[in-house]
Write a protein that holds these residues in place. Sequence first.
Motif, PDB file in Angstrom:
ATOM      1  N   LYS A  47       0.787  -1.254   0.010  1.00  0.00           N
ATOM      2  CA  LYS A  47       0.034  -0.070  -0.024  1.00  0.00           C
ATOM      3  C   LYS A  47       0.878   1.357  -0.007  1.00  0.00           C
ATOM      4  O   LYS A  47       0.317   2.280  -0.281  1.00  0.00           O
ATOM      5  CB  LYS A  47      -0.992   0.139   1.136  1.00  0.00           C
ATOM      6  N   PHE A  48       2.211   1.155   0.362  1.00  0.00           N
ATOM      7  CA  PHE A  48       2.950   2.143   0.504  1.00  0.00           C
ATOM      8  C   PHE A  48       3.257   2.944  -0.831  1.00  0.00           C
ATOM      9  O   PHE A  48       3.751   3.960  -0.957  1.00  0.00           O
ATOM     10  CB  PHE A  48       4.370   1.966   1.245  1.00  0.00           C
ATOM     11  N   TYR A  49       3.333   2.016  -2.037  1.00  0.00           N
ATOM     12  CA  TYR A  49       3.704   2.385  -3.143  1.00  0.00           C
ATOM     13  C   TYR A  49       2.780   3.541  -3.888  1.00  0.00           C
ATOM     14  O   TYR A  49       3.021   4.370  -4.829  1.00  0.00           O
ATOM     15  CB  TYR A  49       3.605   1.043  -4.208  1.00  0.00           C
ATOM     16  N   ASP A  50       1.316   3.498  -3.202  1.00  0.00           N
ATOM     17  CA  ASP A  50       0.452   4.516  -3.683  1.00  0.00           C
ATOM     18  C   ASP A  50       0.926   5.806  -3.070  1.00  0.00           C
ATOM     19  O   ASP A  50       1.270   5.742  -2.031  1.00  0.00           O
ATOM     20  CB  ASP A  50      -0.845   3.966  -3.009  1.00  0.00           C
ATOM     21  N   ASN A  70      -5.721   7.767  -8.221  1.00  0.00           N
ATOM     22  CA  ASN A  70      -5.306   6.392  -8.468  1.00  0.00           C
ATOM     23  C   ASN A  70      -4.353   5.588  -7.801  1.00  0.00           C
ATOM     24  O   ASN A  70      -3.708   6.230  -6.936  1.00  0.00           O
ATOM     25  CB  ASN A  70      -5.018   6.116 -10.103  1.00  0.00           C
ATOM     26  N   ILE A  71      -4.473   4.469  -7.762  1.00  0.00           N
ATOM     27  CA  ILE A  71      -3.489   3.652  -6.965  1.00  0.00           C
ATOM     28  C   ILE A  71      -2.309   3.280  -7.755  1.00  0.00           C
ATOM     29  O   ILE A  71      -2.323   2.369  -8.678  1.00  0.00           O
ATOM     30  CB  ILE A  71      -4.283   2.245  -6.356  1.00  0.00           C
ATOM     31  N   GLU A  72      -1.064   3.818  -7.323  1.00  0.00           N
ATOM     32  CA  GLU A  72      -0.010   3.404  -7.938  1.00  0.00           C
ATOM     33  C   GLU A  72       0.831   2.049  -7.474  1.00  0.00           C
ATOM     34  O   GLU A  72       0.620   1.504  -6.520  1.00  0.00           O
ATOM     35  CB  GLU A  72       1.127   4.442  -7.800  1.00  0.00           C
ATOM     36  N   THR A  73       1.464   1.612  -8.617  1.00  0.00           N
ATOM     37  CA  THR A  73       2.112   0.319  -8.500  1.00  0.00           C
ATOM     38  C   THR A  73       3.676   0.574  -8.320  1.00  0.00           C
ATOM     39  O   THR A  73       3.992   1.943  -8.663  1.00  0.00           O
ATOM     40  CB  THR A  73       2.115  -0.602  -9.650  1.00  0.00           C
ATOM     41  N   LEU A  74       4.597  -0.211  -8.044  1.00  0.00           N
ATOM     42  CA  LEU A  74       5.922  -0.047  -7.746  1.00  0.00           C
ATOM     43  C   LEU A  74       6.429   0.477  -9.167  1.00  0.00           C
ATOM     44  O   LEU A  74       7.281   1.594  -9.013  1.00  0.00           O
ATOM     45  CB  LEU A  74       6.646  -1.203  -7.485  1.00  0.00           C
ATOM     46  N   GLN A  75       5.995  -0.270 -10.309  1.00  0.00           N
ATOM     47  CA  GLN A  75       6.810   0.254 -11.441  1.00  0.00           C
ATOM     48  C   GLN A  75       6.265   1.720 -11.830  1.00  0.00           C
ATOM     49  O   GLN A  75       6.811   2.652 -12.348  1.00  0.00           O
ATOM     50  CB  GLN A  75       6.077  -0.548 -12.601  1.00  0.00           C
TER      51      GLN A  75
END
Lengths: 115, 792
Positions: free
Chosen positions: B652-655, B661-666
Amino acid sequence: MKNSLVYLLLIVCTIALSLFLPWWIIAPLTFVFAYFSKLTPASGFLISFGAIALAWLLSIYFVDTGAVNILLGKLFKVNAFFTPFIAALLGGLVAGFFGWSGALLAPKKKNWVNG
Amino acid sequence: MRKYLGLITLSIGLVLLYFLQKPHTVSGNPIPPLGKLLNPYSGAWQNAEDPSQYTSFNLNSNQVKEDVKIVFDDRMVPHIYAQNLQDALFAQGYVEAYHRLFQMDISTRSPDGRLSEVLGEKLLDYDKKQRRLGLGYAADNAVKGWSKFSDQLKNVESYTAGVNHFITNLKPKDYPIEYKLLDFEPTEWTNRHSALLLKAMTQTLAGYEEDIEMSNAYRIFGAEDFNLIYPDRNPKDTAVTQGPYDVANTSYQTHAALLQTELNLPSTSRPRSPDGVGSNNWAISSSKSATGKPILANDPHLGLSLPSTWYEIAITTPEFSAQGVTLLGMPGIMIGFNEHIAWGETNVGHDMMDYHHIQWTNEKKTKYHFDSSIVDADIKIESFQVKGLGEVLDTVRYTHWGPIVEDATDLALRWIAHDPAPTPEFMAFVDGMACNNYDDYLKATAVFNSPAQNFIYADNKGEIGIRVNGALPIKKHRQGVMISPGTSSDDGWKGFILRENNPQERNPTKGFVSSCNQYSANEDYPFYYNGNFEPYRGRMTNRLLSSRDSFNVTDFKAMQNSNYSILAEEALAVMLPLLDSSNSLHPQALGLRSWNFEYNASSIYPVWFDHWFKTFHEMLWDEVYTKQTDVALPAPDVWVTVNMVESVERSKFYDIEATPNIETLQELVNKSFATSLLPEPATFGEVKNAQILHLTKLPAFSENLLLLGGTKHSLNAMQQTFGPSWRMIVELGDTPEAHVTYPGGQSGNPASPFYKNRIATWASGNYDHILLAPKESDIKTALFSITVSNEK
């Protein structure tokens, strides 16, 4: 003649006395010289100024080979070459005002020095 | 009329004289007493030093028992030849004051909260902080502790007498230039000054805590996330010692009560220890050494200053001949070598500074709950004689734990610095220089209490070793990570680990010992500790020392000057592959792909990487950084970020919380890359803009070094103003050979040719090659000498 003698004596006395007395000895020294040698007010200022400025300049060049000039130049953000002259100007101004006042405050009539 | 004019000119003269005799402030700018400073007879020009005019002289003192000769070699390093230890230390005190009096004065006024006495009101807040931290109180306690060891105390007293011999015979015209500029006078040196210096060292090196920040974080994030963002240990770490630890497990199995706090202090209000303080040391055994004898290296990283932190000195008595560096104000040699051994230290980052919450029983905050009763606080009135302002008073409450540093917090500070010394701690560096085997050296250094150090050792018989010397508190699990309760004595430390149980290694089979401020022991060590540990330099040293079978002094020089960053290596290994097709073809990405992870001054890649990584780190931990403006929270460690990217695919910290929107690691990696692109290419050296400031911060007395490589996480840990303050490599043998360098010079006089003459050698990664000079005739070219004799 008298002026030159006072001028030379002031230089010698400044250097000699400053070796063991505080720097501001130039104030009473120039006052007393101007007072007793009956200088005109103008020469009271100029001779005192010139003598002390020169005495200081000579003394500075005697003790420092340049490192302190450079340091003070950086400190005051001026060209290092001018720093001894700034010092000489300050010493000269102090001396000048005291010499001037000595000449002005000296009794007018009585002649203390022959000539 | 003439008389009036005379009186007017006389008045102008007097006003001018007054102006030139006193310091002033003109539109915020301090103006020194120009007459005192600029006159040729007692002003700055008297501080001129003509290298062709150094002349030898004699001193008389009834403090020395026999003649002492001090010879200054062509590097202005004093070589003291004395017939006994105390005479030698008298001479040490004398030469240190001779070269560094102003530095000694200021660096002891600083912990004592007495800078405003000479520098005025602008330093009053700083002084108050220092007093409230109890540094002066700590020095008082130290001196009280030392008085129990009258035999050993004689050494400090001899040193003190030497300093005072210089001060009492010093004419105003010969005062260091800073006194003339700032218009004050040197004062008598006492043993307490040496104690203050040790406390200042403790403040620099063991003045770390994040108790309030951690408590806030625990409250805001909850236990699970807290442990994820702020883990205790880096699993990749290679600790100073690898065990096995021959210690019965005496640690508490209980976990400390984690006290949550409602305190919302902004980060800026906290006294912080400087980031970047640290050091490297390592030593290889005979089997790993190209010379067949051990080689030892040490480079302490501190705030770089002029005059330099260190002073190089050599001391010879009939018992020993040693050379190395000393901190101004302490007898002995801290980092150095003698005919048989070499030694050095790095800092131990254990947390020795814990805050306890006080429950007051009255509004005036003079009584508090403790061990089921009500206890009176000690009220200490601190008096400050502020220049230009007069006396200012401050009230500090002292509790069972220690002082209340900030009244608003009700937190009492338990700090190792306050403990009365149970041993004559100053002897570590006095006895250390006379040792010729490891058992003696362990005994000599066992007295050292704080700040705890990794003492490294090597000798010409082939022994190498390292031990944490210092009082290490016994704590419960995770005790002191955040604010501790304060109503019971059970909330405190349970004494100290026995010195023989401190982490240590002696002649390990790996063939080397090393420490770079990382964890001092691995997870098998039975005592809990936490603190401030460097995550990459220790690994780098151990990686390099394990990589080959043989090392010589050239290899060691390259290591000390290495700009390689494991952080960059590991971060880019996982971040670059995550760039999408357009970003990965960007010149900055292509550049970073070709980068060798060296933080060289002329390279632009470190600038790109630092900028990208910082952006990424702050985007990843936006949950922390966006809250920091309202509440004091600790910054997550960079290694936590790298480890997370390596091993956690979804979190959840990648967001980024601020976006819908909800960000991914990439996405996070690409977004941080795109926003951190730098249009203007600048080299790393230019961006870093390294500099070495004079203690007064005056640019005229400072050095601006524009182009230096190195980063916090490389072995050459050169940051903007912190870095390797002394680099030493000693090849042990029949006659030891040392290679040394430091960023400064022996003289504290800015007008001296020896003020910063060694900076160029240091900055270019070079060293002076030095040999011991056990006899006076060993010194080939001497500048001048001082003879101290006792002629009654």
